[in-house]
Design a protein around this motif. Structure first.
Motif, PDB file in Angstrom:
ATOM      1  N   LYS A 160       1.538   4.298  -2.880  1.00 12.64           N
ATOM      2  CA  LYS A 160       1.270   5.717  -2.555  1.00 12.64           C
ATOM      3  C   LYS A 160       2.500   6.562  -2.871  1.00 12.64           C
ATOM      4  O   LYS A 160       2.397   7.642  -3.445  1.00 12.64           O
ATOM      5  N   LYS A 220       0.838  -1.218   0.000  1.00 13.52           N
ATOM      6  CA  LYS A 220       0.000   0.000   0.000  1.00 13.52           C
ATOM      7  C   LYS A 220       0.866   1.259   0.000  1.00 13.52           C
ATOM      8  O   LYS A 220       0.630   2.189  -0.759  1.00 13.52           O
ATOM      9  N   GLN A 221       1.878   1.261   0.856  1.00 10.58           N
ATOM     10  CA  GLN A 221       2.696   2.476   0.963  1.00 10.58           C
ATOM     11  C   GLN A 221       3.563   2.681  -0.275  1.00 10.58           C
ATOM     12  O   GLN A 221       3.729   3.808  -0.748  1.00 10.58           O
ATOM     13  N   SER A 230      10.960   9.378   3.461  1.00 13.08           N
ATOM     14  CA  SER A 230      10.058   8.215   3.426  1.00 13.08           C
ATOM     15  C   SER A 230      10.496   7.160   4.424  1.00 13.08           C
ATOM     16  O   SER A 230      11.675   6.763   4.440  1.00 13.08           O
ATOM     17  N   GLY A 288       2.685   7.466  -6.289  1.00 17.19           N
ATOM     18  CA  GLY A 288       1.561   8.268  -6.804  1.00 17.19           C
ATOM     19  C   GLY A 288       0.378   7.440  -7.270  1.00 17.19           C
ATOM     20  O   GLY A 288      -0.564   7.961  -7.848  1.00 17.19           O
ATOM     21  N   GLU A 289       0.421   6.132  -7.016  1.00 15.97           N
ATOM     22  CA  GLU A 289      -0.719   5.278  -7.404  1.00 15.97           C
ATOM     23  C   GLU A 289      -1.596   5.080  -6.165  1.00 15.97           C
ATOM     24  O   GLU A 289      -1.596   4.019  -5.550  1.00 15.97           O
ATOM     25  N   TYR A 290      -2.332   6.130  -5.821  1.00 15.69           N
ATOM     26  CA  TYR A 290      -3.007   6.184  -4.523  1.00 15.69           C
ATOM     27  C   TYR A 290      -4.131   5.167  -4.352  1.00 15.69           C
ATOM     28  O   TYR A 290      -4.520   4.845  -3.254  1.00 15.69           O
ATOM     29  N   ARG A 302      -4.292   1.984  -5.173  1.00 19.81           N
ATOM     30  CA  ARG A 302      -3.996   0.544  -5.122  1.00 19.81           C
ATOM     31  C   ARG A 302      -3.923   0.053  -3.670  1.00 19.81           C
ATOM     32  O   ARG A 302      -2.979   0.372  -2.943  1.00 19.81           O
ATOM     33  N   TYR A 303      -4.929  -0.729  -3.281  1.00 19.27           N
ATOM     34  CA  TYR A 303      -4.903  -1.283  -1.919  1.00 19.27           C
ATOM     35  C   TYR A 303      -5.436  -2.713  -1.846  1.00 19.27           C
ATOM     36  O   TYR A 303      -5.229  -3.413  -0.859  1.00 19.27           O
TER      37      TYR A 303
END
Ligand SMILES: Cc1ncc(COP(=O)(O)O)c(C=O)c1O
Length: 455
Positions: A131, A127-128, A312, A134-136, A138-139
């Motif tokens: 993010k 998930k992180q 990060s 920039g592919e917010y 996808r979870y």
């Protein structure tokens, strides 16, 4: 404590896992007190062949004092220090050794204490990672019907066993199911054609990704050989196809090797046996052969890349993860693998194991024998010709009412399970040889023959 005191105290204070406690209202709780090689002994001195390596754990068998000595030495030197901003030598050495053993550029190791934590860590990382790229959206995670991936809330959301999830709903959103590779119960249009079945099962992953929307899918979790349901090996070509589907849609392939790593299939990693490159491997159990608890994930270089510069941070950690004693024990375990040729033993003897279990096919109750390496499931059926399975009442009577107890009484630790269709599962220590396979076959033959008379 005397045996009687232990029994009474266990009944009063111990809460056993995944155990119907009422089953012991009128009977003794089995108390295992020691082990040696592939055998364990109860408090009355009775010997059992450990046909499940504890719980898919005791790869090198019981009673190896060099692992106990490694634990003692490490505890005397440095019993504990966290991996939160610090390193300690045994964790560093183990991470390097695992990176060396793991296929391709799986070079970075994040330790946990268990398999469930490893599975959850991989989901959080996926998930992180997306993010940060920039592919917010996808979870979501895809996993297979009836597959077991652990019991903590996140891992349970990935687990495909409705019966062990229902009481704990609502679970974290995002778990999506796809078909497993149970060829014995393949849909009619691909029954009898293993390759076509494999293509269909892999393509179902693509269809699920498209249905959910590729921009929402983070990862696919697959065991190399699925445990729950009774050992479903991958059809030829299945993983190559899954790998290319994952690449096509930018989805991570997580190989959940909590059972299949460390020799179960004759290789350090199950993905090696079936020739595919995972993006993340999750492991636990066999990494220490159970002499101390440890788990973790091994990730490919690109997954740590966004975390190697700037601010990060993977905001995730577990106090006891990569515990110095566990890491030292794991290193000693890997030494035993090398010195004793544990992988060679599995590769040399797996054919004998298969052939010995296949003999049981002459029993009317045995519908299928399947697996690879030292990992087999025997599916029980009511009618071999039609593959008719048992209804819930019959399963209850057969598995819980008779088989589990009878096999144990006969001196074999194994698992009679009906998470899918009723199966007996075998995953013995990797030091076993033909004499142990014969012992398993003889016990199974006698008990399954008696079971048939009780249907
Ligand atoms: C494939 C797989 N994943 C995850 C887990 C969970 O591991 P643990 O019980 O160490 O949390 C298991 C446990 O059997 C497993 O078989």
């Amino acid at each position: 404590m005397t045996n009687e005191e232990l029994q009474a105290a266990a009944k009063q204070h111990l809460w056993m896992h995944f155990t119907r406690m009422s089953a012991y209202n009128n009977g003794d709780i089995p108390v295992i007190v020691r082990g040696s090689g592939p055998y364990v002994y109860d408090d009355k001195g009775k010997r059992y062949l450990d046909g499940l390596a504890g719980l898919f754990v005791s790869m090198i068998g019981h009673g190896r004092t060099e692992l106990a000595e490694a634990a003692s030495k490490q505890a005397s030197e440095l019993a504990y220090f966290p991996l939160w901003s610090y390193a300690h030598p045994s964790a560093v050495q183990l991470a390097s050794r695992l990176a060396e053993l793991a296929p391709g550029d799986l070079n970075r190791v994040f330790f946990t204490t268990s398999g469930s934590e490893a599975v959850e860590s991989a989901w959080k990382l996926a998930k992180q990672y997306f993010k940060l790229r920039g592919e917010y959206g996808r979870y979501k995670v895809l996993s297979r019907d009836i597959a077991y991936h652990g019991t903590s809330m996140g891992a349970l959301a990935i687990t495909g066993l409705a019966a062990i999830k229902a009481d704990y709903e609502p679970l974290p959103p995002g778990g999506v199911r796809v078909p497993n590779t149970n060829f014995y119960r393949a849909p009619d249009f691909v029954a009898g054609d293993l390759e076509a079945f494999g293509i269909w099962a892999a393509d179902e992953i693509e269809r699920a990704i498209l249905r959910e929307g590729p921009e929402s899918v983070a990862a696919v979790y697959l065991e190399p050989l699925q445990n729950s349901g009774g050992c479903f090996p991958p059809p030829p070509g299945y993983f190559a196809r899954v790998r290319s589907i994952c690449d096509r849609y930018g989805v991570l392939l997580v190989s959940d090797e909590v059972i299949c790593a460390f020799g179960r299939l004759g290789y350090y990693f199950g993905s090696e046996r079936y020739g595919y490159q995972p993006d993340i491997i999750t492991f636990a159990k066999g990494v220490t052969s159970g002499y101390a608890p440890l788990g973790g994930m091994i990730v490919r270089d690109f997954l740590i890349e966004p975390f190697l510069s700037g601010h990060s941070t993977f905001l995730h950690g577990i106090t006891f993860a990569g515990h110095p004693v566990s890491a030292a024990v794991a290193l000693a375990n890997l030494d035993v693998f090398e010195h004793d040729g544990i992988l060679s033993n599995v590769r040399a003897n797996e054919g004998g194991f298969r052939a010995t279990l296949e003999k049981l096919r002459d029993l009317p109750i045995v519908g299928d024998v399947r697996g690879d390496g030292y990992f087999y499931g025997i599916e029980l059926v009511k009618d071999k010709a039609t593959k008719e399975t048992f209804d819930d009442d019959e399963s209850e009577r057969l598995l819980r009412g008779f088989l589990s107890h009878a096999l144990f009484e006969a001196g074999l630790v194994c698992r009679a399970d009906d998470r899918g269709d009723p199966v007996i599962q075998l995953a013995p220590p990797l030091i076993c040889t033909q004499e142990h396979f014969d012992e398993m076959e003889q016990i199974l033959r006698a008990v399954l023959t008696e079971a048939w008379t009780k249907i």
